[in-house]
Design an enzyme around this catalytic site. Structure first.
Site, PDB file in Angstrom:
ATOM      1  N   ASP A 186       0.860  -1.187   0.000  1.00 45.69           N
ATOM      2  CA  ASP A 186       0.000   0.000   0.000  1.00 45.69           C
ATOM      3  C   ASP A 186       0.898   1.240   0.000  1.00 45.69           C
ATOM      4  O   ASP A 186       1.888   1.319   0.728  1.00 45.69           O
ATOM      5  CB  ASP A 186      -0.906  -0.008   1.233  1.00 45.69           C
ATOM      6  CG  ASP A 186      -2.025   1.017   1.117  1.00 45.69           C
ATOM      7  OD1 ASP A 186      -3.196   0.614   1.062  1.00 45.69           O
ATOM      8  OD2 ASP A 186      -1.727   2.236   1.093  1.00 45.69           O
ATOM      9  N   ILE A 187       0.540   2.210  -0.812  1.00 45.53           N
ATOM     10  CA  ILE A 187       1.356   3.410  -0.980  1.00 45.53           C
ATOM     11  C   ILE A 187       1.332   4.309   0.268  1.00 45.53           C
ATOM     12  O   ILE A 187       2.259   5.095   0.483  1.00 45.53           O
ATOM     13  CB  ILE A 187       0.893   4.156  -2.264  1.00 45.53           C
ATOM     14  CG1 ILE A 187       2.007   4.973  -2.873  1.00 45.53           C
ATOM     15  CG2 ILE A 187      -0.345   4.986  -2.030  1.00 45.53           C
ATOM     16  CD1 ILE A 187       1.711   5.437  -4.308  1.00 45.53           C
TER      17      ILE A 187
ATOM     18  N   ASN B 213     -12.734  -2.797   2.970  1.00 44.96           N
ATOM     19  CA  ASN B 213     -13.590  -1.618   3.058  1.00 44.96           C
ATOM     20  C   ASN B 213     -14.598  -1.736   1.929  1.00 44.96           C
ATOM     21  O   ASN B 213     -14.217  -1.957   0.778  1.00 44.96           O
ATOM     22  CB  ASN B 213     -12.768  -0.336   2.893  1.00 44.96           C
ATOM     23  CG  ASN B 213     -11.810  -0.118   4.051  1.00 44.96           C
ATOM     24  OD1 ASN B 213     -12.114  -0.480   5.185  1.00 44.96           O
ATOM     25  ND2 ASN B 213     -10.663   0.458   3.774  1.00 44.96           N
TER      26      ASN B 213
ATOM     27  N   VAL C 256     -10.892   2.892  -3.684  1.00 46.67           N
ATOM     28  CA  VAL C 256     -10.583   2.297  -4.998  1.00 46.67           C
ATOM     29  C   VAL C 256     -11.580   1.158  -5.245  1.00 46.67           C
ATOM     30  O   VAL C 256     -11.656   0.209  -4.454  1.00 46.67           O
ATOM     31  CB  VAL C 256      -9.133   1.769  -5.056  1.00 46.67           C
ATOM     32  CG1 VAL C 256      -8.850   1.140  -6.416  1.00 46.67           C
ATOM     33  CG2 VAL C 256      -8.141   2.891  -4.764  1.00 46.67           C
TER      34      VAL C 256
ATOM     35  N   HIS D 276     -10.346  -5.321  -2.929  1.00 40.47           N
ATOM     36  CA  HIS D 276      -9.008  -5.574  -2.390  1.00 40.47           C
ATOM     37  C   HIS D 276      -9.089  -5.856  -0.907  1.00 40.47           C
ATOM     38  O   HIS D 276      -9.853  -5.227  -0.181  1.00 40.47           O
ATOM     39  CB  HIS D 276      -8.066  -4.385  -2.656  1.00 40.47           C
ATOM     40  CG  HIS D 276      -8.617  -3.065  -2.213  1.00 40.47           C
ATOM     41  ND1 HIS D 276      -9.516  -2.359  -2.974  1.00 40.47           N
ATOM     42  CD2 HIS D 276      -8.397  -2.334  -1.100  1.00 40.47           C
ATOM     43  CE1 HIS D 276      -9.829  -1.228  -2.346  1.00 40.47           C
ATOM     44  NE2 HIS D 276      -9.178  -1.189  -1.191  1.00 40.47           N
TER      45      HIS D 276
ATOM     46  N   HIS E  86      -7.050  -5.610   2.499  1.00 40.60           N
ATOM     47  CA  HIS E  86      -5.888  -5.035   3.179  1.00 40.60           C
ATOM     48  C   HIS E  86      -5.323  -6.101   4.117  1.00 40.60           C
ATOM     49  O   HIS E  86      -6.079  -6.765   4.822  1.00 40.60           O
ATOM     50  CB  HIS E  86      -6.292  -3.840   4.045  1.00 40.60           C
ATOM     51  CG  HIS E  86      -6.783  -2.645   3.298  1.00 40.60           C
ATOM     52  ND1 HIS E  86      -6.001  -1.524   3.105  1.00 40.60           N
ATOM     53  CD2 HIS E  86      -7.983  -2.379   2.709  1.00 40.60           C
ATOM     54  CE1 HIS E  86      -6.704  -0.620   2.429  1.00 40.60           C
ATOM     55  NE2 HIS E  86      -7.905  -1.108   2.182  1.00 40.60           N
TER      56      HIS E  86
HETATM   57  P1  AMP Z   1      -9.650   1.545   0.223  1.00 43.45           P
HETATM   58  O1  AMP Z   1      -9.899   2.769   1.045  1.00 43.45           O
HETATM   59  O2  AMP Z   1      -9.993   0.281   0.961  1.00 43.45           O
HETATM   60  O3  AMP Z   1     -10.289   1.635  -1.143  1.00 43.45           O
HETATM   61  O4  AMP Z   1      -8.098   1.464   0.056  1.00 43.45           O
HETATM   62  C1  AMP Z   1      -7.420   1.890  -1.076  1.00 43.45           C
HETATM   63  C2  AMP Z   1      -5.953   1.797  -0.724  1.00 43.45           C
HETATM   64  O5  AMP Z   1      -5.207   1.888  -1.907  1.00 43.45           O
HETATM   65  C3  AMP Z   1      -5.464   2.915   0.216  1.00 43.45           C
HETATM   66  O6  AMP Z   1      -4.952   2.339   1.411  1.00 43.45           O
HETATM   67  C4  AMP Z   1      -4.384   3.617  -0.611  1.00 43.45           C
HETATM   68  O7  AMP Z   1      -3.284   4.028   0.170  1.00 43.45           O
HETATM   69  C5  AMP Z   1      -3.996   2.541  -1.613  1.00 43.45           C
HETATM   70  N1  AMP Z   1      -3.470   3.023  -2.876  1.00 43.45           N
HETATM   71  C6  AMP Z   1      -3.986   3.995  -3.687  1.00 43.45           C
HETATM   72  N2  AMP Z   1      -3.244   4.137  -4.796  1.00 43.45           N
HETATM   73  C7  AMP Z   1      -2.225   3.234  -4.694  1.00 43.45           C
HETATM   74  C8  AMP Z   1      -1.120   2.884  -5.528  1.00 43.45           C
HETATM   75  N3  AMP Z   1      -0.881   3.492  -6.699  1.00 43.45           N
HETATM   76  N4  AMP Z   1      -0.275   1.923  -5.096  1.00 43.45           N
HETATM   77  C9  AMP Z   1      -0.484   1.306  -3.918  1.00 43.45           C
HETATM   78  N5  AMP Z   1      -1.520   1.579  -3.099  1.00 43.45           N
HETATM   79  C10 AMP Z   1      -2.372   2.527  -3.471  1.00 43.45           C
END
Ligand code: AMP
Ligand code: ZN
Length: 116
Positions: free
Chosen positions: A31-32, A88, A97, A101, A103
């Protein structure tokens, strides 16, 4: 593959990511914005928006995600110490996103507040 989807692009290597694990069904990457010393996302290669879209026909998409979670936890040495997995789902679930996914967080004593 959904052309507008960030995680589809990551799976396709069109956007860079730090790969942690992959197999035929899933891709896992860091995760970024990590919320723990180890924080990764496990995504199915098949695009599906969120957990809200799971039904009797596609429930099998979840098996390889959880299998990957335990394999990665073992690979990274967290299986016995412990880890947390979170989906989530949709707006009030905090989903940002819209490609399903899981976490996986580990590497410290995680807080107990599930709703925080
Ligand atoms: P969610 O809130 O469950 O949709 O989580 C989306 C996750 O994606 C967040 O924890 C972000 O930090 C992560 N994220 C967004 N863009 C990227 C990326 N390019 N590479 C890795 N993680 C990302
Ligand atoms: Zn996607």
């Amino acid at each position: 593959m959904n052309a507008d989807c960030l995680f589809c692009k990551i799976i396709d290597q069109k956007i860079p990511s730090e790969k942690v694990y992959e197999d035929k069904e899933v891709y896992a990457f860091k995760d970024i914005h990590p919320k723990a010393p180890f924080h990764i996302l496990i995504v199915p290669r098949t695009h599906i928006d969120s957990l809200a879209k799971i039904d009797e026909k596609n429930i099998t998409l979840l098996n390889p995600i959880f299998l990957a979670a335990t394999k990665i936890a073992k690979q990274e040495g967290f299986l016995e110490k412990g880890f947390r997995t979170v989906f989530n789902c949709n707006r009030e679930g905090g989903q940002l996103v819209y490609h399903l996914h899981l976490h996986l967080l580990a590497g410290k004593q995680l807080g107990g507040a599930m709703g925080a």
